[in-house]
Motif scaffolding. Structure first.
Motif, mmCIF file in Angstrom:
data_model
loop_
_atom_site.group_PDB
_atom_site.id
_atom_site.type_symbol
_atom_site.label_atom_id
_atom_site.label_comp_id
_atom_site.label_asym_id
_atom_site.label_seq_id
_atom_site.Cartn_x
_atom_site.Cartn_y
_atom_site.Cartn_z
ATOM 1 N N ARG A 42 0.855 -1.194 0.000
ATOM 2 C CA ARG A 42 0.000 0.000 0.000
ATOM 3 C C ARG A 42 0.881 1.231 0.000
ATOM 4 O O ARG A 42 1.851 1.310 0.758
ATOM 5 C CB ARG A 42 -0.895 0.016 1.237
ATOM 6 N N LYS A 43 0.536 2.182 -0.846
ATOM 7 C CA LYS A 43 1.300 3.415 -0.901
ATOM 8 C C LYS A 43 0.683 4.433 0.052
ATOM 9 O O LYS A 43 -0.445 4.881 -0.151
ATOM 10 C CB LYS A 43 1.329 3.978 -2.331
ATOM 11 N N TYR A 44 1.446 4.790 1.065
ATOM 12 C CA TYR A 44 0.944 5.721 2.077
ATOM 13 C C TYR A 44 1.183 7.170 1.637
ATOM 14 O O TYR A 44 2.091 7.450 0.849
ATOM 15 C CB TYR A 44 1.637 5.457 3.412
ATOM 16 N N GLN A 47 4.648 9.164 0.475
ATOM 17 C CA GLN A 47 5.741 8.252 0.162
ATOM 18 C C GLN A 47 6.223 8.415 -1.283
ATOM 19 O O GLN A 47 5.455 8.758 -2.177
ATOM 20 C CB GLN A 47 5.302 6.788 0.345
ATOM 21 N N TRP A 49 7.857 6.161 -4.211
ATOM 22 C CA TRP A 49 8.138 4.785 -4.632
ATOM 23 C C TRP A 49 9.175 4.806 -5.749
ATOM 24 O O TRP A 49 9.043 5.551 -6.725
ATOM 25 C CB TRP A 49 6.851 4.102 -5.099
ATOM 26 N N HIS A 71 2.926 3.224 -11.072
ATOM 27 C CA HIS A 71 2.919 3.159 -9.609
ATOM 28 C C HIS A 71 4.123 3.873 -8.988
ATOM 29 O O HIS A 71 4.114 4.165 -7.797
ATOM 30 C CB HIS A 71 2.944 1.696 -9.147
#
Length: 249
Positions: A42-44, A47, A49, A71
């Motif tokens: 899960r991308k908080y 954040q 990536w 993503h």
């Protein structure tokens, strides 16, 4: 990833492989060949990536698929156009150490050595090496179709370099061909004091010294290449010219 092997950073930072701490991370690095890792991540908020890969996208097409790459905020690859460029290219101290080292004696009866452990072949290296071996002696090591075995204890990269050093030439054949995809295949023989015979990135000349390697694509056939290698063996001054870069700035 071996966290302990990551070089010290100039700013305070903590690295972890503990996925239970995902929510705490300011940045999350994904190794693209292990793309399935993203499935349960899960991308908080806030954040970053990072998509990290040292592989040619030809080998892992997903790394070039827009639907998958959306993503990520940053790319970190061997490609010079990446947000964070991480080539296989060695640092200045590595090159200086080579320049100050002696060229080992060539003690093997076969003039050419080859190391290969994986079967990936999008470059045609398998057929190329097989045909070349029909015209000049080639000793093959590694897990993929070896003709020779390491004698004594195998200490990994150290043993590989010491083995290559005993041969006049080393086949430096990439598993696929693309700009900037210049790997340890060519750096290992340069380190060992052998002359690389390179098949791979068309811009390899941007990564290694001029006249330090033999471009396999400059010959019409492996037979012509083999004839040139034999010429170098019979003409020491021409062979030694491939090491002239060691005495230059």
């Amino acid at each position: 990833v071996d966290i302990a092997a990551i070089p010290a950073c100039a700013v305070p930072v903590e690295w972890t492989n503990d996925r239970r701490r995902l929510a705490e991370a300011a940045a999350v690095v994904f190794h693209l060949p292990d793309y399935r890792e993203i499935g349960d991540a899960r991308k908080y908020p806030g954040q970053t990536w990072v998509a990290w890969s040292m592989e040619n996208p030809q080998n892992y097409p997903r790394a070039a698929a827009p639907g998958f790459m959306r993503h990520f905020d940053l790319t970190m690859t061997h490609e010079s156009g990446s947000d964070i460029w991480t080539p296989y290219l060695q640092n200045a101290s590595w090159w200086e150490a080579i320049r100050n080292s002696a060229i080992p004696s060539k003690t093997e009866s076969a003039p050419v050595v080859r190391f290969q452990s994986a079967s990936i072949d999008l470059s045609g290296r398998g057929a190329f090496a097989a045909e070349l071996a029909g015209h000049i002696g080639v000793d093959s090591y590694g897990r993929y179709r070896p003709t020779r075995q390491i004698e004594g204890p195998d200490l990994g990269s150290q043993t590989k370099i010491e083995t290559i050093a005993r041969y006049h030439f080393c086949l430096a054949l990439e598993n696929s061909i693309a700009p900037d995809y210049v790997t340890e295949k060519i750096f290992d023989p340069l380190c060992a004091g052998s002359v690389p015979v390179y098949l791979g990135a068309p811009n390899v000349g941007e990564f290694v010294p001029a006249n330090s390697y033999i471009d396999a694509t400059a010959f019409g056939t492996p037979a012509e290449l083999a004839a040139y290698l034999r010429h170098l063996l019979e003409t020491p001054s021409a062979y030694e010219a491939y090491f002239a870069w060691r005495s230059q700035p």
